[in-house]
Motif scaffolding. Sequence first.
Motif, PDB file in Angstrom:
ATOM      1  N   HIS A 190      88.896 -85.131  -0.022  1.00  0.00           N
ATOM      2  CA  HIS A 190      89.353 -84.430   1.181  1.00  0.00           C
ATOM      3  C   HIS A 190      88.142 -84.296   2.104  1.00  0.00           C
ATOM      4  O   HIS A 190      87.440 -83.283   2.053  1.00  0.00           O
ATOM      5  CB  HIS A 190      89.923 -83.053   0.826  1.00  0.00           C
ATOM      6  N   PRO A 191      87.878 -85.332   2.907  1.00  0.00           N
ATOM      7  CA  PRO A 191      86.680 -85.298   3.757  1.00  0.00           C
ATOM      8  C   PRO A 191      86.619 -84.036   4.619  1.00  0.00           C
ATOM      9  O   PRO A 191      87.626 -83.560   5.119  1.00  0.00           O
ATOM     10  CB  PRO A 191      86.833 -86.546   4.628  1.00  0.00           C
ATOM     11  N   LYS A 192      85.422 -83.511   4.704  1.00  0.00           N
ATOM     12  CA  LYS A 192      85.176 -82.339   5.532  1.00  0.00           C
ATOM     13  C   LYS A 192      84.266 -82.764   6.678  1.00  0.00           C
ATOM     14  O   LYS A 192      83.870 -83.925   6.767  1.00  0.00           O
ATOM     15  CB  LYS A 192      84.527 -81.249   4.683  1.00  0.00           C
ATOM     16  N   LYS A 193      83.930 -81.822   7.518  1.00  0.00           N
ATOM     17  CA  LYS A 193      83.118 -82.133   8.684  1.00  0.00           C
ATOM     18  C   LYS A 193      81.843 -82.890   8.305  1.00  0.00           C
ATOM     19  O   LYS A 193      81.531 -83.910   8.901  1.00  0.00           O
ATOM     20  CB  LYS A 193      82.771 -80.841   9.421  1.00  0.00           C
ATOM     21  N   ASP A 194      81.127 -82.402   7.313  1.00  0.00           N
ATOM     22  CA  ASP A 194      79.858 -83.025   6.943  1.00  0.00           C
ATOM     23  C   ASP A 194      79.921 -83.833   5.652  1.00  0.00           C
ATOM     24  O   ASP A 194      79.207 -84.814   5.498  1.00  0.00           O
ATOM     25  CB  ASP A 194      78.773 -81.955   6.792  1.00  0.00           C
TER      26      ASP A 194
ATOM     27  N   HIS B  27      80.743 -86.504   3.091  1.00  0.00           N
ATOM     28  CA  HIS B  27      81.252 -87.866   3.168  1.00  0.00           C
ATOM     29  C   HIS B  27      81.359 -88.514   1.790  1.00  0.00           C
ATOM     30  O   HIS B  27      82.364 -89.108   1.453  1.00  0.00           O
ATOM     31  CB  HIS B  27      80.348 -88.699   4.084  1.00  0.00           C
TER      32      HIS B  27
ATOM     33  N   ARG C  85      75.967 -86.377   3.422  1.00  0.00           N
ATOM     34  CA  ARG C  85      76.561 -86.670   4.731  1.00  0.00           C
ATOM     35  C   ARG C  85      76.775 -88.180   4.832  1.00  0.00           C
ATOM     36  O   ARG C  85      76.312 -88.939   3.988  1.00  0.00           O
ATOM     37  CB  ARG C  85      75.634 -86.195   5.849  1.00  0.00           C
ATOM     38  N   GLU C  86      77.420 -88.602   5.906  1.00  0.00           N
ATOM     39  CA  GLU C  86      77.690 -90.026   6.100  1.00  0.00           C
ATOM     40  C   GLU C  86      76.407 -90.848   6.138  1.00  0.00           C
ATOM     41  O   GLU C  86      76.369 -91.980   5.643  1.00  0.00           O
ATOM     42  CB  GLU C  86      78.496 -90.234   7.386  1.00  0.00           C
TER      43      GLU C  86
END
Length: 156
Positions: free
Chosen positions: A40-44, A46, A65-66
Amino acid sequence: MENPILYRRRIIPEECILLKDDVITFCNEDRIVTTWHALHPKKDLHHGSSCYFLKEGFKVSKFCREDGSLLYWYCDIVDFNYTPDTNTMIVTDLLADVIIYPDGFVKVVDLDELVTALESCSISLDTLKSSLMRLDRLLNIIYSGSFEELKSYIDC
């Protein structure tokens, strides 16, 4: 042990999910190491890597993070149920968690969920005790400065 099929079981909310996209990069009787992308990807958040410490009863994850930079370390107190006939392992989240931020700040979370689960009879008193004992063991590792050893098994 051959690479098992991994499932994540949660008590709150009650669910059991096949971790079909997790890639096992190492497996023996002591540890399983995986890489994964956020369910469940979140804002930060990845992707990351996790090490299941089978004899200790916890899982240490590196949340990234990405761009691959460290978001934080996330440690789950867990129970493992391996079924050799089907080569499946159900990893049950025992609710108590520890977050370690890049600056070294340590935060223990979700202890209230242990009480909620006990009161709703979703866990037994023995499971509550086991979760707290594993949490104590993990915190002792962190506070003694030995967390670096646990981190050494994990890559992103």
